[in-house]
Scaffold this active site. Sequence first.
Site, PDB file in Angstrom:
ATOM      1  N   GLU A   1      23.448   7.928  62.787  1.00 60.40           N
ATOM      2  CA  GLU A   1      24.588   7.427  62.104  1.00 60.40           C
ATOM      3  C   GLU A   1      24.316   7.122  60.555  1.00 60.40           C
ATOM      4  O   GLU A   1      23.622   6.313  60.217  1.00 60.40           O
ATOM      5  CB  GLU A   1      25.166   6.233  62.707  1.00 60.40           C
ATOM      6  CG  GLU A   1      26.483   5.918  62.214  1.00 60.40           C
ATOM      7  CD  GLU A   1      27.024   4.705  63.096  1.00 60.40           C
ATOM      8  OE1 GLU A   1      28.512   4.531  63.154  1.00 60.40           O
ATOM      9  OE2 GLU A   1      26.567   3.659  63.352  1.00 60.40           O
TER      10      GLU A   1
ATOM     11  N   ARG B   1      33.992  -4.699  72.009  1.00 56.97           N
ATOM     12  CA  ARG B   1      33.075  -3.596  71.844  1.00 56.97           C
ATOM     13  C   ARG B   1      32.026  -4.093  73.300  1.00 56.97           C
ATOM     14  O   ARG B   1      31.436  -4.929  73.333  1.00 56.97           O
ATOM     15  CB  ARG B   1      32.003  -3.965  70.598  1.00 56.97           C
ATOM     16  CG  ARG B   1      32.655  -3.614  69.350  1.00 56.97           C
ATOM     17  CD  ARG B   1      33.121  -2.375  69.205  1.00 56.97           C
ATOM     18  NE  ARG B   1      33.312  -2.021  68.099  1.00 56.97           N
ATOM     19  CZ  ARG B   1      33.762  -0.661  67.806  1.00 56.97           C
ATOM     20  NH1 ARG B   1      33.973   0.451  68.484  1.00 56.97           N
ATOM     21  NH2 ARG B   1      34.355  -0.453  66.282  1.00 56.97           N
TER      22      ARG B   1
ATOM     23  N   PRO C   1      18.098   3.615  61.186  1.00 56.85           N
ATOM     24  CA  PRO C   1      17.607   4.784  60.921  1.00 56.85           C
ATOM     25  C   PRO C   1      16.293   4.973  61.771  1.00 56.85           C
ATOM     26  O   PRO C   1      15.855   6.213  61.799  1.00 56.85           O
ATOM     27  CB  PRO C   1      17.148   4.575  59.425  1.00 56.85           C
ATOM     28  CG  PRO C   1      17.073   3.158  59.150  1.00 56.85           C
ATOM     29  CD  PRO C   1      18.186   2.479  59.848  1.00 56.85           C
ATOM     30  N   GLY C   2      15.795   4.121  62.443  1.00 54.73           N
ATOM     31  CA  GLY C   2      14.744   4.302  63.057  1.00 54.73           C
ATOM     32  C   GLY C   2      15.112   4.967  64.465  1.00 54.73           C
ATOM     33  O   GLY C   2      14.119   5.394  65.319  1.00 54.73           O
TER      34      GLY C   2
ATOM     35  N   GLU D   1      41.999   6.536  59.046  1.00 49.69           N
ATOM     36  CA  GLU D   1      41.665   5.218  59.753  1.00 49.69           C
ATOM     37  C   GLU D   1      42.473   4.100  59.416  1.00 49.69           C
ATOM     38  O   GLU D   1      42.981   3.101  60.344  1.00 49.69           O
ATOM     39  CB  GLU D   1      40.284   5.099  59.794  1.00 49.69           C
ATOM     40  CG  GLU D   1      39.246   6.118  60.546  1.00 49.69           C
ATOM     41  CD  GLU D   1      39.390   6.143  61.938  1.00 49.69           C
ATOM     42  OE1 GLU D   1      39.868   5.132  62.463  1.00 49.69           O
ATOM     43  OE2 GLU D   1      39.101   7.128  62.650  1.00 49.69           O
TER      44      GLU D   1
ATOM     45  N   LEU E   1      35.247   7.578  63.206  1.00 51.54           N
ATOM     46  CA  LEU E   1      34.061   8.587  63.391  1.00 51.54           C
ATOM     47  C   LEU E   1      34.872   9.588  62.546  1.00 51.54           C
ATOM     48  O   LEU E   1      35.697   9.920  62.077  1.00 51.54           O
ATOM     49  CB  LEU E   1      33.867   8.941  64.674  1.00 51.54           C
ATOM     50  CG  LEU E   1      33.300   8.050  65.754  1.00 51.54           C
ATOM     51  CD1 LEU E   1      33.289   8.424  66.949  1.00 51.54           C
ATOM     52  CD2 LEU E   1      31.807   7.810  65.316  1.00 51.54           C
TER      53      LEU E   1
ATOM     54  N   ALA F   1      37.808   1.413  60.675  1.00 49.54           N
ATOM     55  CA  ALA F   1      36.566   2.301  60.830  1.00 49.54           C
ATOM     56  C   ALA F   1      36.853   3.146  61.642  1.00 49.54           C
ATOM     57  O   ALA F   1      37.593   3.067  62.908  1.00 49.54           O
ATOM     58  CB  ALA F   1      35.248   1.424  60.951  1.00 49.54           C
TER      59      ALA F   1
ATOM     60  N   GLU G   1      44.540   2.241  62.272  1.00 46.66           N
ATOM     61  CA  GLU G   1      44.430   0.857  62.881  1.00 46.66           C
ATOM     62  C   GLU G   1      45.206  -0.109  62.234  1.00 46.66           C
ATOM     63  O   GLU G   1      45.395  -1.127  62.899  1.00 46.66           O
ATOM     64  CB  GLU G   1      42.925   0.744  62.792  1.00 46.66           C
ATOM     65  CG  GLU G   1      42.141   1.752  63.321  1.00 46.66           C
ATOM     66  CD  GLU G   1      40.600   1.278  63.472  1.00 46.66           C
ATOM     67  OE1 GLU G   1      40.146   0.327  62.912  1.00 46.66           O
ATOM     68  OE2 GLU G   1      39.752   1.828  63.996  1.00 46.66           O
TER      69      GLU G   1
ATOM     70  N   GLU H   1      41.781   0.266  71.199  1.00 43.87           N
ATOM     71  CA  GLU H   1      42.582  -0.150  70.298  1.00 43.87           C
ATOM     72  C   GLU H   1      44.051  -0.659  70.722  1.00 43.87           C
ATOM     73  O   GLU H   1      44.664  -1.148  70.017  1.00 43.87           O
ATOM     74  CB  GLU H   1      42.878   1.136  69.408  1.00 43.87           C
ATOM     75  CG  GLU H   1      41.614   1.606  68.661  1.00 43.87           C
ATOM     76  CD  GLU H   1      41.642   2.926  67.857  1.00 43.87           C
ATOM     77  OE1 GLU H   1      42.574   3.729  68.279  1.00 43.87           O
ATOM     78  OE2 GLU H   1      41.065   3.309  66.987  1.00 43.87           O
TER      79      GLU H   1
ATOM     80  N   ARG I   1       9.652  11.393  68.698  1.00 43.36           N
ATOM     81  CA  ARG I   1      10.604  10.353  68.354  1.00 43.36           C
ATOM     82  C   ARG I   1      11.729  10.693  68.902  1.00 43.36           C
ATOM     83  O   ARG I   1      12.595  11.679  68.929  1.00 43.36           O
ATOM     84  CB  ARG I   1      10.938  10.601  66.824  1.00 43.36           C
ATOM     85  CG  ARG I   1       9.637  10.059  65.907  1.00 43.36           C
ATOM     86  CD  ARG I   1       9.766   8.463  65.914  1.00 43.36           C
ATOM     87  NE  ARG I   1       8.370   8.127  65.432  1.00 43.36           N
ATOM     88  CZ  ARG I   1       7.066   7.857  65.751  1.00 43.36           C
ATOM     89  NH1 ARG I   1       7.064   8.229  67.177  1.00 43.36           N
ATOM     90  NH2 ARG I   1       6.283   7.289  65.169  1.00 43.36           N
TER      91      ARG I   1
END
Length: 218
Positions: free
Chosen positions: A134, A78, A129-130, A107, A92, A90, A111, A159, A51
């Site tokens: 995160e 993005r 999740p595959g 955050e 990390l 948002a 921001e 930003e 995997r």
Amino acid sequence: MNLDLPELTGDAVRDERAAWPVASTRVLGPGVISTFVADQVQTPAGESMRRDYLSHPGAVVVIALDDADRVVVVRQYRHPVGFKLIEPPAGLLDLDNESWLVAAQRELAEEAMLAADDWRLLCDFFSSPGCLQESIRFFLARGLRPAPRPDGFVVEHEEADMDVTLVPLADLVDAIYDGRVQSPSLTTGVLATHAALRDGRLDSLRRPDAPWPARDAK
């Protein structure tokens, strides 16, 4: 038509933590935020499977809702998808020993230059999740007020080109169903907020420091 399937109800409706044995881990490529790794995993049936996935430090998302039921959002470029997306504040979980709530508060200040007097939990989320490690925690912030950016924070990169605005919650819901906005953090957070308001759940949402099982698993 009645389906002949087992039924889960009540508290039994929950994800179960599991850890299949990993025989080996190999780094396929390091990155700035994520590392691409390959695990050789042993299944309960005794098979071996490979995997590949991206490691990730996790993230927090803030749905900041004002007294007129408007949501604070940013427009952020993005690069991987080639869009400037409408998103909630948002970031990390990349600072050592920082609590999840403090990260969310940081955050929001970085921001949107805002603080909030009331913090609650909307939901926890695995973004993909595959193939991606995160995990994201969604906070609802109310009682908004102006706040300075944290000391030492430098506005740079995406930003530096980011707009901050207010959007009525109902308009965001319409935009989601119309396919005009595509951010997973916006979609998840806005629909969770909309459902909580509709169902009268705001005062019964989890406390902001509630356990987060995903952070213990990986």
